[in-house]
Write a protein that holds these residues in place. Structure first.
Motif, PDB file in Angstrom:
ATOM      1  N   ASP A 166       0.866  -1.171   0.000  1.00  0.00           N
ATOM      2  CA  ASP A 166       0.000   0.000   0.000  1.00  0.00           C
ATOM      3  C   ASP A 166       0.909   1.229   0.000  1.00  0.00           C
ATOM      4  O   ASP A 166       1.787   1.356   0.864  1.00  0.00           O
ATOM      5  N   ALA A 167       0.728   2.107  -0.981  1.00  0.00           N
ATOM      6  CA  ALA A 167       1.501   3.342  -1.053  1.00  0.00           C
ATOM      7  C   ALA A 167       0.687   4.456  -0.409  1.00  0.00           C
ATOM      8  O   ALA A 167      -0.447   4.717  -0.812  1.00  0.00           O
ATOM      9  N   LEU A 168       1.247   5.096   0.595  1.00  0.00           N
ATOM     10  CA  LEU A 168       0.543   6.129   1.339  1.00  0.00           C
ATOM     11  C   LEU A 168       1.293   7.449   1.249  1.00  0.00           C
ATOM     12  O   LEU A 168       2.529   7.476   1.203  1.00  0.00           O
ATOM     13  N   MET A 169       0.534   8.522   1.238  1.00  0.00           N
ATOM     14  CA  MET A 169       1.090   9.867   1.320  1.00  0.00           C
ATOM     15  C   MET A 169       0.358  10.606   2.418  1.00  0.00           C
ATOM     16  O   MET A 169      -0.866  10.758   2.361  1.00  0.00           O
ATOM     17  N   ASN A 170       1.115  10.995   3.439  1.00  0.00           N
ATOM     18  CA  ASN A 170       0.546  11.650   4.624  1.00  0.00           C
ATOM     19  C   ASN A 170      -0.568  10.810   5.248  1.00  0.00           C
ATOM     20  O   ASN A 170      -1.599  11.321   5.691  1.00  0.00           O
ATOM     21  N   ARG A 331      15.560  15.140   7.351  1.00  0.00           N
ATOM     22  CA  ARG A 331      14.912  14.086   6.562  1.00  0.00           C
ATOM     23  C   ARG A 331      15.165  12.738   7.252  1.00  0.00           C
ATOM     24  O   ARG A 331      16.291  12.389   7.550  1.00  0.00           O
ATOM     25  N   ARG A 332      14.112  11.979   7.459  1.00  0.00           N
ATOM     26  CA  ARG A 332      14.217  10.716   8.191  1.00  0.00           C
ATOM     27  C   ARG A 332      13.775   9.565   7.308  1.00  0.00           C
ATOM     28  O   ARG A 332      12.773   9.660   6.583  1.00  0.00           O
ATOM     29  N   VAL A 333      14.524   8.457   7.371  1.00  0.00           N
ATOM     30  CA  VAL A 333      14.197   7.254   6.623  1.00  0.00           C
ATOM     31  C   VAL A 333      14.194   6.073   7.596  1.00  0.00           C
ATOM     32  O   VAL A 333      15.159   5.882   8.351  1.00  0.00           O
ATOM     33  N   ASP A 334      13.112   5.294   7.593  1.00  0.00           N
ATOM     34  CA  ASP A 334      12.986   4.114   8.447  1.00  0.00           C
ATOM     35  C   ASP A 334      12.659   2.903   7.588  1.00  0.00           C
ATOM     36  O   ASP A 334      11.876   2.998   6.623  1.00  0.00           O
ATOM     37  N   ILE A 335      13.228   1.749   7.953  1.00  0.00           N
ATOM     38  CA  ILE A 335      13.032   0.495   7.218  1.00  0.00           C
ATOM     39  C   ILE A 335      12.728  -0.603   8.233  1.00  0.00           C
ATOM     40  O   ILE A 335      13.412  -0.717   9.250  1.00  0.00           O
ATOM     41  N   TRP A 336      11.702  -1.406   7.940  1.00  0.00           N
ATOM     42  CA  TRP A 336      11.358  -2.568   8.750  1.00  0.00           C
ATOM     43  C   TRP A 336      11.595  -3.827   7.912  1.00  0.00           C
ATOM     44  O   TRP A 336      11.002  -3.983   6.830  1.00  0.00           O
ATOM     45  N   LEU A 337      12.454  -4.743   8.386  1.00  0.00           N
ATOM     46  CA  LEU A 337      12.727  -6.008   7.710  1.00  0.00           C
ATOM     47  C   LEU A 337      12.055  -7.138   8.475  1.00  0.00           C
ATOM     48  O   LEU A 337      12.028  -7.133   9.712  1.00  0.00           O
ATOM     49  N   ALA A 338      11.515  -8.120   7.745  1.00  0.00           N
ATOM     50  CA  ALA A 338      10.793  -9.240   8.358  1.00  0.00           C
ATOM     51  C   ALA A 338      11.627 -10.508   8.229  1.00  0.00           C
ATOM     52  O   ALA A 338      11.834 -10.998   7.117  1.00  0.00           O
ATOM     53  N   PRO A 339      12.130 -11.076   9.331  1.00  0.00           N
ATOM     54  CA  PRO A 339      12.907 -12.322   9.239  1.00  0.00           C
ATOM     55  C   PRO A 339      12.128 -13.462   8.597  1.00  0.00           C
ATOM     56  O   PRO A 339      12.714 -14.288   7.888  1.00  0.00           O
ATOM     57  N   GLN A 350       9.497   7.541   4.768  1.00  0.00           N
ATOM     58  CA  GLN A 350      10.370   8.700   4.653  1.00  0.00           C
ATOM     59  C   GLN A 350       9.592   9.947   5.022  1.00  0.00           C
ATOM     60  O   GLN A 350       8.483  10.171   4.527  1.00  0.00           O
ATOM     61  N   ILE A 351      10.174  10.738   5.914  1.00  0.00           N
ATOM     62  CA  ILE A 351       9.573  11.995   6.349  1.00  0.00           C
ATOM     63  C   ILE A 351      10.451  13.128   5.837  1.00  0.00           C
ATOM     64  O   ILE A 351      11.644  13.190   6.142  1.00  0.00           O
ATOM     65  N   GLU A 352       9.857  14.013   5.052  1.00  0.00           N
ATOM     66  CA  GLU A 352      10.583  15.133   4.470  1.00  0.00           C
ATOM     67  C   GLU A 352      10.690  16.278   5.481  1.00  0.00           C
ATOM     68  O   GLU A 352       9.916  16.360   6.444  1.00  0.00           O
ATOM     69  N   PRO A 353      11.667  17.183   5.292  1.00  0.00           N
ATOM     70  CA  PRO A 353      11.761  18.346   6.188  1.00  0.00           C
ATOM     71  C   PRO A 353      10.479  19.175   6.213  1.00  0.00           C
ATOM     72  O   PRO A 353      10.172  19.825   7.212  1.00  0.00           O
ATOM     73  N   SER A 354       9.704  19.149   5.121  1.00  0.00           N
ATOM     74  CA  SER A 354       8.437  19.887   5.077  1.00  0.00           C
ATOM     75  C   SER A 354       7.351  19.247   5.933  1.00  0.00           C
ATOM     76  O   SER A 354       6.301  19.849   6.151  1.00  0.00           O
ATOM     77  N   GLY A 355       7.584  18.004   6.379  1.00  0.00           N
ATOM     78  CA  GLY A 355       6.581  17.284   7.146  1.00  0.00           C
ATOM     79  C   GLY A 355       5.807  16.268   6.343  1.00  0.00           C
ATOM     80  O   GLY A 355       5.059  15.459   6.917  1.00  0.00           O
ATOM     81  N   ASN A 356       5.931  16.272   5.008  1.00  0.00           N
ATOM     82  CA  ASN A 356       5.238  15.283   4.183  1.00  0.00           C
ATOM     83  C   ASN A 356       5.809  13.884   4.447  1.00  0.00           C
ATOM     84  O   ASN A 356       7.024  13.711   4.601  1.00  0.00           O
TER      85      ASN A 356
END
Length: 368
Positions: A166-170, A331-339, A350-356
């Motif tokens: 699922d691709a989400l924006m805000n 700018r923040r990037v988070d990744i969840w890996l599933a064993p 990914q959270i942009e400096p603008s808050g998006n």
């Protein structure tokens, strides 16, 4: 002939008279339009509320860093040309001499020093680029599972697979995203496609092979919706360099460099090869990551295990976050890996400096 009737009285209304039919029709039309707009806004609000994905994003506490640099290996230098042997001049024959009397050779003793045998090496246990290899290792073909053994990190890239998200924006679901990973005959191809309403499809392609540092991209292509396509090429022959179509520049290529999406599969490959490493919160890798016009170092930290709810049920995951690359990096990037899914990424945010906020949440897996 009777006089013509005076119609002007129908077009003029007195303050105390009734509302003309034409004006009443206009008011009814405007009221209908206003009601339709209000109903449409109400339906949109209900749709957003029903399609909004809520995941618990608790703030990450400060975690002590246990840095594990990847110790990238430079490509081997080309072999030096063999030295020419001097030509021996013919020597005159020596005169024959009488044979010496028979003697007994001195017996060999056990404490006589001899050549030391080369020790066997095990992948991932302290190997170095200069360590001698046994004949079995020299004859065995180098496969992806054996790569990166020389720098002490076990490496096991995932098998070919397609994941949908699922691709989400805000927080609002847009369309279905896809990650297509092919791992065949020592080569790989990674394609990530994310459709976004009003912007078009964001498409990212990485392809290449494997070497002593793990995944070795040869080409990275990025196309964001209707914008121009940019390509970064990894030249590994001769002097390693990067070339960017976006700027037309060339810069040195660091050993072990990844692009913005192959780094996810690189992290998954190290986790598959050495899963016990990710039981200690704070373990941090350093990756050299290439974009469409530059490269930089990403510190990626393991921050803990989390249970993620997906359409396929609950998944136990390992959460990684990119630490700030420099002061003021927002700018923040988070990744969840599933064993349980070959350590593949099941959530990326990914959270942009603008808050998006841009996010992918796993929905389905299909094998190739």
């Amino acid at each position: 002939m009777p006089p013509a009737p005076d119609d002007s009285s129908d077009a003029v209304s007195t303050p105390s008279g009734p509302t003309p039919p034409r004006s009443r029709g206009r008011w009814i039309a405007w009221a209908s339009v206003l009601a339709a707009v209000l109903i449409a806004h109400l339906l949109i609000a209900l749709w957003v509320a029903s399609h909004r994905t809520t995941l618990d994003d608790t703030p990450i506490p400060d975690i002590p860093i246990t840095l594990i640099p990847l110790k990238p290996i430079a490509p081997p230098a080309p072999p030096a040309p063999p030295a020419r042997k001097p030509v021996d001049k013919p020597r005159p024959p020596k005169p024959a001499q009488p044979a010496p009397p028979d003697t007994l050779a001195a017996p060999a003793t056990d404490d006589t020093p001899g050549p030391q045998a080369a020790s066997e090496t095990v992948a991932g246990e302290g190997n170095t680029p200069d360590a001698p290899a046994s004949s079995a290792q020299a004859s065995a073909p180098a496969g992806p599972a054996l790569t990166a053994a020389a720098n002490g990190d076990k490496f096991d890239p995932p098998p070919s697979v397609t994941l949908t998200y699922d691709a989400l924006m805000n927080g609002v679901r847009n369309q279905t995203g896809e990650l297509h990973w092919v791992n065949e005959n020592g080569h790989y191809r990674l394609r990530v496609a994310v459709p976004i309403i009003f912007f078009g499809t964001f498409e990212f392609i990485s392809e290449g092979g494997f070497d002593a540092n793990g995944i070795a991209p040869s080409r990275y292509v990025e196309k964001r919706g209707r914008r121009a396509e940019y390509t970064t090429t990894f030249h590994r022959d001769g002097t390693p360099t990067l070339t960017f179509t976006r700027s037309g520049q060339s810069v040195p290529l660091a050993p072990g460099a990844q692009d913005r999406f192959s780094v996810m599969m690189q992290l998954a490959s190290y986790a598959r090869g050495n899963p016990e490493r990710y039981t200690q919160v704070g373990v941090t890798h350093e990756f050299t990551v290439v974009d469409t016009d530059s490269s930089e170092v990403w510190p990626v930290q393991y921050v803990g295990s989390e249970t993620l709810r997906t359409p396929q049920g609950y998944l136990e995951t390992r959460h990684f976050t990119r630490l700030p690359r420099k002061a003021g990096d927002e700018r923040r990037v988070d990744i969840w890996l599933a064993p349980s899914l070959d350590w593949l990424p099941v959530r990326v945010k990914q959270i942009e400096p603008s808050g998006n906020e841009f996010e992918l949440i796993f929905t389905q897996k299909s094998a190739q």
